[in-house]
Every structure is written in structure tokens, then in C-alpha cells.
Scaffold this motif. Structure first.
Motif, PDB file in Angstrom:
ATOM      1  N   THR A  34       1.109  -1.291   0.039  1.00 60.07           N
ATOM      2  CA  THR A  34      -0.030   0.330   0.385  1.00 60.07           C
ATOM      3  C   THR A  34       0.820   1.389   0.169  1.00 60.07           C
ATOM      4  OG1 THR A  34      -2.273   0.986   1.102  1.00 60.07           O
ATOM      5  CG2 THR A  34       0.260  -0.025   2.595  1.00 60.07           C
ATOM      6  N   THR A  35       0.000   2.633  -0.438  1.00 55.99           N
ATOM      7  CA  THR A  35       0.942   3.349  -0.300  1.00 55.99           C
ATOM      8  C   THR A  35       0.991   4.293   0.632  1.00 55.99           C
ATOM      9  OG1 THR A  35      -0.814   4.976  -0.766  1.00 55.99           O
ATOM     10  CG2 THR A  35       0.649   3.939  -2.823  1.00 55.99           C
ATOM     11  N   PRO A  36       2.118   5.252   0.908  1.00 58.61           N
ATOM     12  CA  PRO A  36       2.135   5.892   2.327  1.00 58.61           C
ATOM     13  C   PRO A  36       0.722   7.001   3.214  1.00 58.61           C
ATOM     14  CG  PRO A  36       4.158   6.200   1.279  1.00 58.61           C
ATOM     15  CD  PRO A  36       3.168   5.744   0.502  1.00 58.61           C
ATOM     16  N   MET A  37       0.369   6.745   2.102  1.00 58.41           N
ATOM     17  CA  MET A  37      -0.969   7.238   2.959  1.00 58.41           C
ATOM     18  C   MET A  37      -2.312   6.539   2.885  1.00 58.41           C
ATOM     19  SD  MET A  37       0.145  10.132   3.410  1.00 58.41           S
ATOM     20  CE  MET A  37      -1.431  11.859   3.972  1.00 58.41           C
ATOM     21  N   ARG A  38      -2.436   5.806   2.575  1.00 62.48           N
ATOM     22  CA  ARG A  38      -3.022   4.854   2.134  1.00 62.48           C
ATOM     23  C   ARG A  38      -2.834   3.855   3.876  1.00 62.48           C
ATOM     24  NH1 ARG A  38      -7.955   3.020   0.851  1.00 62.48           N
ATOM     25  NH2 ARG A  38      -8.367   0.986   0.828  1.00 62.48           N
ATOM     26  N   TRP A  39      -1.105   4.052   4.598  1.00 60.94           N
ATOM     27  CA  TRP A  39      -1.443   2.815   5.053  1.00 60.94           C
ATOM     28  C   TRP A  39      -1.596   3.879   6.241  1.00 60.94           C
ATOM     29  CZ3 TRP A  39       2.505   4.553   9.005  1.00 60.94           C
ATOM     30  CH2 TRP A  39       2.391   3.097   9.820  1.00 60.94           C
TER      31      TRP A  39
END
Length: 360
Positions: free
Chosen positions: A272-277
């Protein structure tokens, strides 16, 4: 609708696995133990099988012995017809794991029961039987998330939703496995006998009074990968500082990487991406606070890093499937930040009746 006859279909196989027995026991517990102080008459239970009189369970024919119990019933699958509700708690493991066809006798019996007007219900892998009978065609259905991909591949005419606890399409209902099966059974009691009876029964079973069917089976919130000196420490630090206005640049700087490199590394490690994480971790923190405290949603929004109450509601409902308030109702015995929530010290409910179930 009032309480009526509930017919539970169980197949003679090379023994019933512990998981299959779990869903079966849920149906037997909810509908087979009379609680006439809550509703009189209670349900009448009818256990039906393809081999009446044969033992069913871990001590059944072909199964490992010594596990302590088996079930016998005199009702065949033809006894499904005439019941008000038909429940399929599972199918043999080979029908899911090995792609074996659901036995034709069960498929035909389910079709006849549905044609006679019965409400059709599946718990966990029981959805494979309803689908094989064509009863889920054009409908939304669910099962345990570990089996939904196989269910969808085998039955493309069924809209399989792996994100919910249970589905209710009026005359056809399906649930995920384990505790979600109990949620659906209590939902049926709520539909038939009212919220008060369902809530009192839930208290006796010491479970949540009501969990909405649209609630997510689980929330993916990838943890910091262990043993990764570049990502592990910074992600653990982020989990401990979710209330702060963190950005990708902040995390990349702390990891001593460029934002692009950090983005790529995290995607490789967690999918997953940093912001989604970050969002997943914040929703998980909000869940924990809703379960364990009486903090107002405004404070939970602040502590989880989701900001305003409106922002919390938007992200939480999108991820979990129910509002924060509805989610909190599932945890009536949580504690506050300073002590027990009101009523938490009281017993969750008196023991249910242990009288013999009325069996036809």
C-alpha cells in the motif's frame, strides 16, 4: 414473522471438521435451546442429513477417533421441505478446497425447500450449497473472506462481497464464518421476534447485541515490516504519533530516504502507499478507541489523527462499513480512559436456559 421450524442441513462426510462443527453449533445454540421467557413459542429445530441415523461429527465414520462427540438425527434431507427457515451451516471441506461438487441430493433438497417458501440461509461455506442450487444467482452474497474468491470464480452469476459480515436479501441470507455466523443468526431472531428478544438472547450468550451486516469482516492495516532497519523503526514511530499531522515527507525524512524512494519501499513491503497506510493505521486506532473508551467522536478524531468528527465519520464509515456510533454499540462493556464505562461492571447477562431443545 414469528418463530417457526428451523431445519438445519448437515451432510454425512468423512467426519465434520472443527470449523464446520462450529457453525453448526451456532445454529443449534440459537434456535435449538428454548427461551420461553423471552418468546413463547420458541423455534422448533429439525436437524436434517443425507444419511439419517448415521453419526455425524469428529467421531463419525472415516474420521479421526477420540475427539469426543457425534450427532445423530432421524430426519433426511426431504425434511427440509415444510420448514420456515432452512440453514446450511457448511459444506464438506472437499467442496471448497478440492473443487468437489456439492452433493446433488442437497442441491435438489434446497431447491425444493426454496420453492416451498422457506427462507434460505447459509453460514460460511454453506453459500457454496445455495449457489450450487441456483438460489444466489443475481443476488449479493458473502462467505468467509478466505473462500470468497473461490465462490466468485465458481459462480460468476453471484455478486460476492467479501467485505461484509452478512447479507440479507429478504428470503435469502448469507454470512461470513465464525462469529459472523452468530451475528446473522441473531439478526434472524431480531427479524422474527424483535430487537428486545434478540438483545436479551445476545446478553445470555455474552456477545455483542447487534453488529450491522455491512460492517467489514476485517480492516487491512499492514504493520511495520520486522527486521527492516529502513522502514520498521519509522513506521513504528508513526504508529506512536498518529495524532500528529504526519506527511510522506516527514516519514521519508525520518527514514533518511527521498519521498519517491520511501513510497516505493513501503509499497513493496506492505502493498500500500504511504498515505493509505497512514489512513489505515488511523482508522484502526479509532476502532480501538471506540471499543475501549467513552471519548466523544471529536476527541477520537483528534487522537487518531483523522481530525474533525466529520472527517472521522467519513473515513471510518468508508473503511469499516458502519458509522463510528454504530460500531461503538457493538462494545457495550468497554472502559473509558479513566475507568469502566457505565454498566461495564455488571454481568453481561444471566445464563440461558439449559432445557432440552424442542426437536421434531
Amino acid at each position: 414473522m414469528s418463530a417457526g421450524t428451523v431445519a438445519v442441513a448437515v451432510l454425512q462426510d468423512a467426519g465434520i471438521s472443527p470449523w464446520e462443527m462450529y457453525e453448526l453449533s451456532i445454529a443449534l445454540t440459537v434456535f435449538g435451546i428454548p427461551h420461553r421467557d423471552l418468546a413463547d413459542p420458541w423455534y422448533r429445530l429439525r436437524l436434517c442429513t443425507d444419511e439419517p441415523g448415521a453419526p455425524h461429527g469428529p467421531d463419525g465414520p472415516g474420521a479421526p477417533h477420540g475427539q469426543g462427540f457425534s450427532l445423530r438425527t432421524g430426519h433426511g434431507l426431504d425434511a427440509l421441505v415444510g420448514a420456515d427457515t432452512v440453514i446450511v451451516p457448511s459444506v464438506p471441506e472437499a467442496c471448497v478446497e478440492e473443487g468437489r461438487e456439492v452433493p446433488a441430493a442437497l442441491v435438489e433438497a434446497l431447491r425444493e425447500a426454496a420453492a416451498s417458501g422457506a427462507r434460505m440461509v447459509s453460514l460460511c461455506t454453506g453459500a457454496f450449497a445455495l449457489a450450487a442450487a441456483g438460489l444466489l444467482d443475481g443476488r449479493r452474497a458473502t462467505a468467509h473472506w478466505q473462500h470468497t474468491a473461490e465462490l466468485a470464480a465458481r459462480h460468476p452469476s453471484v455478486t460476492v462481497d467479501d467485505s461484509v459480515l452478512y447479507t440479507d436479501d429478504g428470503s435469502v441470507l448469507t454470512s461470513a464464518g465464525a462469529t459472523a455466523a452468530l451475528d446473522l443468526c441473531l439478526h434472524l431472531v431480531r427479524r422474527d421476534l424483535g430487537a428486545h428478544v434478540a438483545n436479551q438472547l445476545a446478553r445470555r450468550l455474552v456477545v455483542h447485541a447487534h453488529r450491522a451486516g455491512g460492517q467489514a469482516q476485517f480492516i487491512e492495516a499492514p504493520l511495520p515490516p520486522p527486521g527492516d532497519d529502513g522502514l520498521g523503526p519509522v513506521l513504528q514511530w508513526a504508529v506512536e504519533h498518529l495524532a500528529e499531522p504526519l506527511t510522506v515527507n516527514d516519514l521519508a525524512r525520518r527514514a533518511r530516504m527521498s519521498p519517491r524512494t520511501f513510497h516505493r519501499r513501503l509499497l513493496e513491503a506492505t502493498g500500500t502507499t504511504p498515505m493509505r497506510w497512514l489512513l489505515q493505521q488511523r482508522v484502526a486506532r479509532a476502532q480501538s478507541l471506540l471499543e475501549s473508551t467513552d471519548l466523544p467522536v471529536e476527541r477520537i478524531g483528534e487522537r487518531s489523527g483523522l481530525g474533525t468528527a466529520a472527517n472521522l465519520r467519513r473515513h471510518f464509515t468508508r473503511a469499516v462499513g458502519v458509522s463510528p456510533t454504530a460500531y461503538r454499540r457493538s462494545f457495550p462493556t468497554a472502559t473509558t480512559a479513566t475507568g469502566p464505562r457505565p454498566g461495564a461492571s455488571r454481568r453481561a447477562g444471566s445464563p440461558g436456559s439449559t432445557a432440552q431443545a424442542p426437536v421434531e
